[in-house]
Design a protein around this motif. Structure first.
Motif, PDB file in Angstrom:
ATOM      1  N   ALA A  46       0.834  -1.204   0.000  1.00  0.00           N
ATOM      2  CA  ALA A  46       0.000   0.000   0.000  1.00  0.00           C
ATOM      3  C   ALA A  46       0.870   1.255   0.000  1.00  0.00           C
ATOM      4  CB  ALA A  46      -0.925  -0.004   1.214  1.00  0.00           C
ATOM      5  N   ALA A  47       1.974   1.205   0.734  1.00  0.00           N
ATOM      6  CA  ALA A  47       2.891   2.351   0.746  1.00  0.00           C
ATOM      7  C   ALA A  47       3.483   2.581  -0.646  1.00  0.00           C
ATOM      8  CB  ALA A  47       3.994   2.126   1.778  1.00  0.00           C
ATOM      9  N   LYS A  48       3.821   1.500  -1.344  1.00  0.00           N
ATOM     10  CA  LYS A  48       4.355   1.623  -2.700  1.00  0.00           C
ATOM     11  C   LYS A  48       3.313   2.232  -3.648  1.00  0.00           C
ATOM     12  CE  LYS A  48       8.586   0.008  -2.562  1.00  0.00           C
ATOM     13  NZ  LYS A  48       9.754   0.818  -3.016  1.00  0.00           N
ATOM     14  N   ARG A  49       2.038   1.804  -3.469  1.00  0.00           N
ATOM     15  CA  ARG A  49       0.985   2.376  -4.311  1.00  0.00           C
ATOM     16  C   ARG A  49       0.854   3.882  -4.071  1.00  0.00           C
ATOM     17  NH1 ARG A  49      -1.821  -2.463  -2.979  1.00  0.00           N
ATOM     18  NH2 ARG A  49      -2.952  -1.353  -1.322  1.00  0.00           N
ATOM     19  N   SER A  50       0.928   4.286  -2.820  1.00  0.00           N
ATOM     20  CA  SER A  50       0.859   5.709  -2.511  1.00  0.00           C
ATOM     21  C   SER A  50       2.061   6.445  -3.089  1.00  0.00           C
ATOM     22  CB  SER A  50       0.789   5.919  -0.992  1.00  0.00           C
ATOM     23  OG  SER A  50      -0.399   5.392  -0.468  1.00  0.00           O
ATOM     24  N   GLU A  51       3.215   5.791  -3.017  1.00  0.00           N
ATOM     25  CA  GLU A  51       4.417   6.407  -3.579  1.00  0.00           C
ATOM     26  C   GLU A  51       4.270   6.624  -5.088  1.00  0.00           C
ATOM     27  OE1 GLU A  51       9.270   5.664  -3.777  1.00  0.00           O
ATOM     28  OE2 GLU A  51       7.908   4.096  -3.040  1.00  0.00           O
ATOM     29  N   ARG A  52       3.741   5.608  -5.772  1.00  0.00           N
ATOM     30  CA  ARG A  52       3.547   5.748  -7.220  1.00  0.00           C
ATOM     31  C   ARG A  52       2.499   6.805  -7.541  1.00  0.00           C
ATOM     32  NH1 ARG A  52       4.181   0.014  -6.937  1.00  0.00           N
ATOM     33  NH2 ARG A  52       1.911  -0.269  -6.855  1.00  0.00           N
ATOM     34  N   THR A  53       1.468   6.902  -6.709  1.00  0.00           N
ATOM     35  CA  THR A  53       0.432   7.916  -6.933  1.00  0.00           C
ATOM     36  C   THR A  53       1.018   9.322  -6.822  1.00  0.00           C
ATOM     37  OG1 THR A  53      -1.283   6.451  -6.079  1.00  0.00           O
ATOM     38  CG2 THR A  53      -1.782   8.812  -6.140  1.00  0.00           C
ATOM     39  N   VAL A  54       1.818   9.542  -5.772  1.00  0.00           N
ATOM     40  CA  VAL A  54       2.447  10.859  -5.589  1.00  0.00           C
ATOM     41  C   VAL A  54       3.393  11.156  -6.745  1.00  0.00           C
ATOM     42  CG1 VAL A  54       3.951  12.230  -4.116  1.00  0.00           C
ATOM     43  CG2 VAL A  54       2.203  10.763  -3.096  1.00  0.00           C
ATOM     44  N   ALA A  55       4.186  10.168  -7.127  1.00  0.00           N
ATOM     45  CA  ALA A  55       5.112  10.359  -8.246  1.00  0.00           C
ATOM     46  C   ALA A  55       4.355  10.656  -9.534  1.00  0.00           C
ATOM     47  CB  ALA A  55       5.998   9.127  -8.415  1.00  0.00           C
ATOM     48  N   MET A  56       3.219   9.985  -9.754  1.00  0.00           N
ATOM     49  CA  MET A  56       2.422  10.238 -10.956  1.00  0.00           C
ATOM     50  C   MET A  56       1.912  11.679 -10.973  1.00  0.00           C
ATOM     51  SD  MET A  56      -1.161   8.525 -12.178  1.00  0.00           S
ATOM     52  CE  MET A  56      -1.991   9.426 -10.858  1.00  0.00           C
ATOM     53  N   LEU A  57       1.472  12.182  -9.809  1.00  0.00           N
ATOM     54  CA  LEU A  57       0.987  13.564  -9.741  1.00  0.00           C
ATOM     55  C   LEU A  57       2.113  14.544 -10.074  1.00  0.00           C
ATOM     56  CD1 LEU A  57      -1.255  13.324  -6.561  1.00  0.00           C
ATOM     57  CD2 LEU A  57      -2.034  13.721  -8.905  1.00  0.00           C
ATOM     58  N   PHE A  58       3.304  14.307  -9.538  1.00  0.00           N
ATOM     59  CA  PHE A  58       4.434  15.179  -9.852  1.00  0.00           C
ATOM     60  C   PHE A  58       4.806  15.078 -11.332  1.00  0.00           C
ATOM     61  CE2 PHE A  58       5.996  14.867  -5.205  1.00  0.00           C
ATOM     62  CZ  PHE A  58       5.154  15.915  -4.856  1.00  0.00           C
ATOM     63  N   LEU A  59       4.725  13.877 -11.896  1.00  0.00           N
ATOM     64  CA  LEU A  59       5.034  13.701 -13.306  1.00  0.00           C
ATOM     65  C   LEU A  59       4.014  14.424 -14.189  1.00  0.00           C
ATOM     66  CD1 LEU A  59       6.779  12.394 -15.475  1.00  0.00           C
ATOM     67  CD2 LEU A  59       5.335  10.358 -15.324  1.00  0.00           C
ATOM     68  N   VAL A  60       2.733  14.336 -13.827  1.00  0.00           N
ATOM     69  CA  VAL A  60       1.697  15.064 -14.576  1.00  0.00           C
ATOM     70  C   VAL A  60       1.947  16.562 -14.502  1.00  0.00           C
ATOM     71  CG1 VAL A  60      -0.766  15.612 -14.648  1.00  0.00           C
ATOM     72  CG2 VAL A  60      -0.017  13.248 -14.333  1.00  0.00           C
ATOM     73  N   SER A  61       2.406  17.040 -13.344  1.00  0.00           N
ATOM     74  CA  SER A  61       2.741  18.458 -13.213  1.00  0.00           C
ATOM     75  C   SER A  61       3.845  18.854 -14.185  1.00  0.00           C
ATOM     76  CB  SER A  61       3.166  18.767 -11.774  1.00  0.00           C
ATOM     77  OG  SER A  61       3.596  20.099 -11.662  1.00  0.00           O
ATOM     78  N   MET A  62       4.857  18.024 -14.298  1.00  0.00           N
ATOM     79  CA  MET A  62       5.940  18.316 -15.241  1.00  0.00           C
ATOM     80  C   MET A  62       5.427  18.366 -16.679  1.00  0.00           C
ATOM     81  SD  MET A  62       9.306  16.327 -13.781  1.00  0.00           S
ATOM     82  CE  MET A  62       8.538  14.754 -13.422  1.00  0.00           C
ATOM     83  N   LEU A  63       4.604  17.383 -17.046  1.00  0.00           N
ATOM     84  CA  LEU A  63       4.059  17.362 -18.401  1.00  0.00           C
ATOM     85  C   LEU A  63       3.175  18.576 -18.656  1.00  0.00           C
ATOM     86  CD1 LEU A  63       3.138  13.572 -18.702  1.00  0.00           C
ATOM     87  CD2 LEU A  63       5.135  14.751 -19.654  1.00  0.00           C
ATOM     88  N   ALA A  64       2.411  19.000 -17.649  1.00  0.00           N
ATOM     89  CA  ALA A  64       1.551  20.165 -17.810  1.00  0.00           C
ATOM     90  C   ALA A  64       2.376  21.427 -17.997  1.00  0.00           C
ATOM     91  CB  ALA A  64       0.626  20.305 -16.600  1.00  0.00           C
ATOM     92  N   THR A  65       3.493  21.525 -17.300  1.00  0.00           N
ATOM     93  CA  THR A  65       4.359  22.689 -17.474  1.00  0.00           C
ATOM     94  C   THR A  65       4.943  22.721 -18.876  1.00  0.00           C
ATOM     95  OG1 THR A  65       4.927  22.686 -15.122  1.00  0.00           O
ATOM     96  CG2 THR A  65       6.399  23.877 -16.610  1.00  0.00           C
ATOM     97  N   VAL A  66       5.367  21.574 -19.373  1.00  0.00           N
ATOM     98  CA  VAL A  66       5.875  21.501 -20.751  1.00  0.00           C
ATOM     99  C   VAL A  66       4.765  21.875 -21.732  1.00  0.00           C
ATOM    100  CG1 VAL A  66       6.800  19.961 -22.516  1.00  0.00           C
ATOM    101  CG2 VAL A  66       7.633  19.807 -20.159  1.00  0.00           C
ATOM    102  N   ALA A  67       3.533  21.410 -21.478  1.00  0.00           N
ATOM    103  CA  ALA A  67       2.411  21.757 -22.339  1.00  0.00           C
ATOM    104  C   ALA A  67       2.108  23.251 -22.285  1.00  0.00           C
ATOM    105  CB  ALA A  67       1.170  20.954 -21.924  1.00  0.00           C
ATOM    106  N   PHE A  68       2.294  23.866 -21.111  1.00  0.00           N
ATOM    107  CA  PHE A  68       2.109  25.322 -20.977  1.00  0.00           C
ATOM    108  C   PHE A  68       3.054  26.061 -21.918  1.00  0.00           C
ATOM    109  CE2 PHE A  68       3.340  29.381 -19.228  1.00  0.00           C
ATOM    110  CZ  PHE A  68       2.149  29.946 -18.798  1.00  0.00           C
ATOM    111  N   ILE A  69       4.321  25.682 -21.883  1.00  0.00           N
ATOM    112  CA  ILE A  69       5.317  26.354 -22.730  1.00  0.00           C
ATOM    113  C   ILE A  69       5.029  26.089 -24.200  1.00  0.00           C
ATOM    114  CG2 ILE A  69       7.769  26.479 -23.281  1.00  0.00           C
ATOM    115  CD1 ILE A  69       8.323  25.715 -20.352  1.00  0.00           C
TER     116      ILE A  69
END
Length: 347
Positions: A46-69
């Motif tokens: 369960a901790a690993k799933r939460s870790e992947r969820t948090v990492a996915m949110l940060f990764l989506v943030s990075m992609l959104a910033t690239v999409a902004f530019i």
């Protein structure tokens, strides 16, 4: 019994109030409830799933910033799109708002999910302490910080740490990109105009090509480049640099040798744009060959190279080299120097 003694509470009343105060004390310390462990605390999967969820949110943030530019660069500023239920909106503004909102939301959501599922959630009661920091307090703060860093699993959860760094590093680029709107990039747009070799001079009033005989001695004629029409979308921007004024002066009255060489039978062509703040010049004194800017009264001598003889203008009016071909006046080249007021790129 006196009147004063009658107003005093009886011993029975005092005893009763004391009992109520002890039973219903609103300031009593309720204590802390028993700590309940989260599923992530006892199940590493369960901790690993939460870790992947948090990492996915940060990764989506990075992609959104690239999409902004990418949106800022690729979408035209005048692009209009239909978005239900908003209706017709600016495609650029919608894309910038959506991508930046997603980037910031995902960073916040990732941080909250990280704190709620992986960081320590044990409640710790601490006594108040004096404001001044004693050596013991400093040592305790450092120990608490080290303990908090350990409990946050910042060093252990490398996937979360690296993706968070990536998201936080990319988000500021959104603000850097927006600095582009503070002004034009250094370019050479102000150094050139629509005039070049072979472009005919067209009367701005009649929209007809000019012949030498159309310019009478003592008259002031305004011209524009052939092909520039008022119906053009960028007409205002172009005419602000291309506007031209022509006068005919007796060749023997022209004092500047280059001006005489660049003229045709005494017809001289100068920029209509004042070199002070860019106002259009429209007043001509026939006897002195002076032109006057109506904004701040800068005065130029068209018989002496367009030099400044009065007012705040910083330099002479640029002259256009003209000639005649097939009976019509045309430009030999662009202006030799930028038209209008000085600018920081000029050198």
């Amino acid at each position: 019994m006196s009147e004063t003694e009658e107003n005093l509470p009886s011993e029975r009343d005092v005893a009763h109030e004391g009992a109520v105060g002890k039973a219903d004390n609103p300031f009593a310390d309720p204590g802390l409830p028993a700590h309940e462990h989260r599923v992530q605390d006892i199940d590493e999967r369960a901790a690993k799933r939460s870790e992947r969820t948090v990492a996915m949110l940060f990764l989506v943030s990075m992609l959104a910033t690239v999409a902004f530019i990418a949106s800022y660069v690729a979408i035209p500023i005048d692009k209009i799109v239909y978005i239900f239920p908003l209706g017709h909106v600016s495609g650029l503004n919608f894309a910038l708002g959506l991508t930046l909102g997603v980037a910031l939301f995902c960073i916040g959501a990732g941080a909250v999910h990280w704190a709620r599922t992986l960081m320590s959630d044990e409640e710790v009661a601490d006594e108040r302490h004096p404001i001044e920091a004693t050596p013991d307090v400093k040592a305790k703060v450092l120990a608490d910080f080290a303990q908090g860093a350990k409990e946050s699993q910042f060093g252990r959860r490398k996937l979360i740490r690296n993706t968070m760094f990536g998201a936080l590093a990319l988000v500021p680029l959104s603000g850097v990109v927006l600095l582009r709107d503070l002004g034009p990039l250094p370019e050479k747009k102000l150094r050139t105009t629509g005039w070049k070799k072979g472009i005919r001079l067209v009367n701005q009033s009649t929209n007809l090509p000019l012949r030498p005989e159309d310019i009478a001695v003592g008259s002031l004629t305004f011209a524009k480049p052939e092909g520039l029409e008022e119906s053009d979308e960028d007409f205002a921007n172009k005419i602000a640099k291309d506007a031209l004024m022509l006068v005919r002066i007796q060749p023997q009255n022209i004092k500047d040798k280059q001006e005489l060489a660049w003229s045709h039978e005494g017809i001289v062509a100068y920029s209509k744009i004042c070199t002070h703040v860019g106002c259009p010049i429209s007043l001509y004194e026939q006897q002195t060959h002076h032109v006057l800017c109506p904004c701040h009264q800068s005065t130029f001598d068209l018989s002496d190279g367009g030099r400044v003889i009065f007012g705040p203008a910083g330099h002479a009016l640029p002259q256009l080299h003209i000639t005649v071909k097939d009976g019509f006046l045309e430009a030999v080249s662009d202006f030799a120097e930028p038209v209008g007021p000085s600018f920081w790129e000029r050198g």
